[in-house]
Write an enzyme that holds these catalytic residues in place. Sequence first.
Site: not given
Length: 187
Positions: A47, A52, A89-90, A131-132, A135
């Site tokens: 994702g 990001q 998380c990247l 999670h997204e 963000h």
Amino acid sequence: MVAPYDIRIIGDPVLRRRAADVADVDATLVRIVEGMVETMYAAEGVGLAAPQIGVQKRLFVWDLGDGPRTIVNPQIVESDGEWVYDEGCLSVPGLSWEIVRPKQVHVIGRDLDGNEVSVEADEIEARLFQHELDHLDGTLLIERLDEATRKAALRTLRELGIGSGSTTAMRPSEVGGDATSTGLRLL
């Protein structure tokens, strides 16, 4: 594969701001989404939220093995249960923690054609959506940790030189990872 976008990492102020609603889906936004999908794949993620890559719009892309999908202006309208899972998380590269989140969610939004999207998700997919959406609201998973774990995580990040302010974006190849070896690499 060369990704079109760098991934913003912890310490970049763009990750702390609430993203703006998408008013119109135009050709520019479609190109951004296409680049987001390429970047997500290059980072070996499942994702990727627009902030990001430095785009302050409420949308994200994902692919849990059924092909890439996009949701614009998403919102969770229902949630239920509780599930602990090792989440990464990247934007916080190389680290993961057990995070408690609702086990099921119902997410609504729009696709790139303006059609309504309604997904009732469980476990991994539900976690990905939450999670997204974090963000899009300017929240990083590190903020989901209890105080002692958060302090230890921040110390580890400092020791690794991540989020120190000198580096606020990384190539996907520098932050990518296996989705199963260190928890869910949500991006």
